[in-house]
Design an enzyme around this catalytic site. Structure first.
Site, PDB file in Angstrom:
ATOM      1  N   GLN A 135       0.063   4.833   1.360  1.00  0.00           N
ATOM      2  CA  GLN A 135      -0.066   4.438  -0.032  1.00  0.00           C
ATOM      3  C   GLN A 135      -1.521   4.257  -0.445  1.00  0.00           C
ATOM      4  O   GLN A 135      -1.800   3.860  -1.579  1.00  0.00           O
ATOM      5  CB  GLN A 135       0.715   3.147  -0.278  1.00  0.00           C
ATOM      6  CG  GLN A 135       2.213   3.309  -0.090  1.00  0.00           C
ATOM      7  CD  GLN A 135       2.964   2.000  -0.147  1.00  0.00           C
ATOM      8  OE1 GLN A 135       2.465   0.998  -0.644  1.00  0.00           O
ATOM      9  NE2 GLN A 135       4.177   1.998   0.374  1.00  0.00           N
ATOM     10  N   HIS A 152       0.939  -1.143   0.529  1.00  0.00           N
ATOM     11  CA  HIS A 152       0.880  -2.329  -0.328  1.00  0.00           C
ATOM     12  C   HIS A 152      -0.541  -2.783  -0.659  1.00  0.00           C
ATOM     13  O   HIS A 152      -0.926  -3.924  -0.402  1.00  0.00           O
ATOM     14  CB  HIS A 152       1.647  -3.483   0.334  1.00  0.00           C
ATOM     15  CG  HIS A 152       3.120  -3.271   0.385  1.00  0.00           C
ATOM     16  ND1 HIS A 152       4.011  -4.296   0.590  1.00  0.00           N
ATOM     17  CD2 HIS A 152       3.873  -2.140   0.259  1.00  0.00           C
ATOM     18  CE1 HIS A 152       5.258  -3.813   0.594  1.00  0.00           C
ATOM     19  NE2 HIS A 152       5.180  -2.496   0.396  1.00  0.00           N
ATOM     20  N   GLU A 156      10.943  -6.910  -9.047  1.00  0.00           N
ATOM     21  CA  GLU A 156      10.807  -8.027  -9.981  1.00  0.00           C
ATOM     22  C   GLU A 156       9.905  -7.683 -11.155  1.00  0.00           C
ATOM     23  O   GLU A 156       8.954  -6.906 -11.020  1.00  0.00           O
ATOM     24  CB  GLU A 156      10.190  -9.246  -9.285  1.00  0.00           C
ATOM     25  CG  GLU A 156      10.958  -9.788  -8.116  1.00  0.00           C
ATOM     26  CD  GLU A 156      10.250 -10.966  -7.449  1.00  0.00           C
ATOM     27  OE1 GLU A 156      10.810 -11.488  -6.458  1.00  0.00           O
ATOM     28  OE2 GLU A 156       9.151 -11.355  -7.907  1.00  0.00           O
ATOM     29  N   TYR A 161       5.033 -17.510  -6.680  1.00  0.00           N
ATOM     30  CA  TYR A 161       6.236 -16.720  -6.910  1.00  0.00           C
ATOM     31  C   TYR A 161       7.072 -16.539  -5.641  1.00  0.00           C
ATOM     32  O   TYR A 161       8.084 -15.844  -5.666  1.00  0.00           O
ATOM     33  CB  TYR A 161       5.864 -15.392  -7.568  1.00  0.00           C
ATOM     34  CG  TYR A 161       5.403 -15.657  -8.990  1.00  0.00           C
ATOM     35  CD1 TYR A 161       6.277 -15.563 -10.062  1.00  0.00           C
ATOM     36  CD2 TYR A 161       4.102 -16.105  -9.255  1.00  0.00           C
ATOM     37  CE1 TYR A 161       5.880 -15.870 -11.353  1.00  0.00           C
ATOM     38  CE2 TYR A 161       3.699 -16.424 -10.541  1.00  0.00           C
ATOM     39  CZ  TYR A 161       4.591 -16.314 -11.581  1.00  0.00           C
ATOM     40  OH  TYR A 161       4.196 -16.650 -12.865  1.00  0.00           O
ATOM     41  N   TYR A 219      14.303  -5.072   5.148  1.00  0.00           N
ATOM     42  CA  TYR A 219      14.899  -3.755   5.321  1.00  0.00           C
ATOM     43  C   TYR A 219      15.804  -3.652   6.531  1.00  0.00           C
ATOM     44  O   TYR A 219      16.670  -2.777   6.597  1.00  0.00           O
ATOM     45  CB  TYR A 219      13.801  -2.682   5.386  1.00  0.00           C
ATOM     46  CG  TYR A 219      13.235  -2.387   4.024  1.00  0.00           C
ATOM     47  CD1 TYR A 219      13.885  -1.529   3.157  1.00  0.00           C
ATOM     48  CD2 TYR A 219      12.071  -3.005   3.585  1.00  0.00           C
ATOM     49  CE1 TYR A 219      13.393  -1.278   1.892  1.00  0.00           C
ATOM     50  CE2 TYR A 219      11.570  -2.766   2.321  1.00  0.00           C
ATOM     51  CZ  TYR A 219      12.238  -1.905   1.486  1.00  0.00           C
ATOM     52  OH  TYR A 219      11.754  -1.678   0.231  1.00  0.00           O
TER      53      TYR A 219
END
Length: 397
Positions: free
Chosen positions: A108, A175, A267, A277, A288
């Site tokens: 990513q 991420h 979310e 949060y 997972y």
């Protein structure tokens, strides 16, 4: 329906998705017709026909990730391997911007976001984010600013300066987050995801899993909520986040950020000063491998999401629409869907939100922006080696 039942039903689809580039971001669940668990949002009906917009195929880019409009109507487009393009949607002409820093490409990671300084017309400053290599097999997100010098179809980034880095750099290539935005007061906001390391999201000695608020030069505003808790903590506006890939302000100045949750827990959050949060202590999704994570309602000290997608949409890119071409959509949020291959419209009612409708786009959507003429523009994610298209959405008819 209990979360372990959802995980069991979805496990095959989730495991298959784990080999995809954004596997850790979620996958399409198998029970599209099942009822949503309490407090979560059921899958919306995907509008495949009769869409209220027509789609113009404008151009194709190599792994595009982000875009922003220049005052003259041209676009800056980032390509994940490390290229910054100037593109004129009127003529189709494009050129390269030199001076882009080396990026750590893979998974990513790579070149990320690009935004203009609020006073770009006067100072020419642009802000970029990217994955930066560290010592050994480590890397982390970084944000730099530079002066954009345009020359013909291309240009150059001059006086580039890194003004923020993820701390610490870690192994892996997932991420990063690193979406960036400016608010009406000129503060710089950075989404710093938890790099698939879980616990840093609750560690105030790390800026991973946090939403960061800075001055435009990278310094820390004196009124940040944790300004007296050390250099890293002073950057933080909110914590307990997973993988944040969309950020925007509504017309009343409220800040909304979406994040990819674990399995069945994407979310949309209304961001409050100093709020936690909850990730990874709570989530409306599960790990997972099927291990449960306690729901938000079991820990009321943590801020709960305004919207949860228990069937993952894999959100990427976000804009709250204020244009004139789609007057009925003014004030709506538009979220790109990767695994869901969709454009998701969200309606807001003050501090509440809900998914209003979903449009089947037939490809993974990476980025969504509003054009100067009020059209919606989207970037597809990479399509099996064929690049990702830039699409313009205008009213049907």
């Amino acid at each position: 329906m209990k979360k372990n039942a959802i995980a069991a039903a979805c496990l095959t689809a989730l495991l298959a998705a784990c080999n995809a580039p954004d596997a850790s971001n979620g996958a399409t669940a198998a029970q599209a017709g099942a009822a949503a668990p309490a407090g979560q949002t059921a899958p919306a009906t995907v509008a495949a026909d009769g869409r209220p917009f027509q789609v113009e195929d404008v151009a194709t880019f190599e792994e595009p990730w982000a875009m922003t409009f220049l005052p003259d109507g041209r676009l800056l487009v980032t390509e994940k391997k490390g290229a910054l393009k100037v593109f004129d949607p009127t003529t189709g002409e494009r050129g390269d911007v030199a001076g882009v820093p080396d990026v750590d490409y893979g998974g990513q990671g790579g070149f990320g976001d690009v935004v203009l300084h609020p006073q770009f017309a006067e100072n020419g400053l642009v802000y970029i984010s990217y994955a930066e290599a560290g010592e050994g097999d480590t890397r982390g997100g970084a944000v730099a600013r530079a002066r954009l010098e345009l020359d013909g179809n291309g240009g150059n980034l001059a006086d580039l300066e890194v003004i923020w880095r993820q701390v610490p750099k870690v192994d892996g290539r997932g991420h990063y987050g690193h979406r960036i935005a400016f608010d009406a007061d000129g503060y710089l906001w950075i989404t710093s995801s938890e790099r698939q390391k879980f616990t840093p999201a609750q560690d105030m000695d790390s800026n991973l899993g946090k939403l960061v608020r800075l001055n435009d030069d990278g310094s820390v505003p004196a009124d940040n909520p944790f300004v007296d808790q050390g250099e890293i903590a002073s950057q933080v506006w909110s914590l307990g986040h997973r993988n944040m890939l969309g950020i925007d302000f509504d017309p009343e100045g409220r800040l909304w950020v979406h994040e990819m949750g674990p399995a069945g827990g994407d979310e949309l959050n209304l961001i409050e000063r100093g709020a936690n949060y909850g990730y990874p202590e709570v989530s409306n999704g599960n790990h997972y491998d099927g291990r449960e994570i306690p729901n938000h309602d079991t820990r009321p000290e943590f801020a709960a999401p305004a919207v949860t997608w228990w069937e993952a949409i894999s959100p990427a890119g976000f804009v709250i629409y204020t244009g004139d071409q789609f007057p009925a959509w003014q004030g709506s949020g538009f979220i790109g869907g990767l695994s869901s291959q969709s454009l998701v419209r969200v309606e807001f009612d003050g501090t509440a939100a809900r998914e209003a409708e979903r449009f089947d786009m037939g490809q993974r959507i990476r980025e969504v922006e509003q054009g100067p003429d009020g059209a919606l523009w989207v970037l597809e994610d990479m399509r099996s080696g064929q690049g990702g298209r830039l699409l313009k959405l205008i009213p049907a008819g």
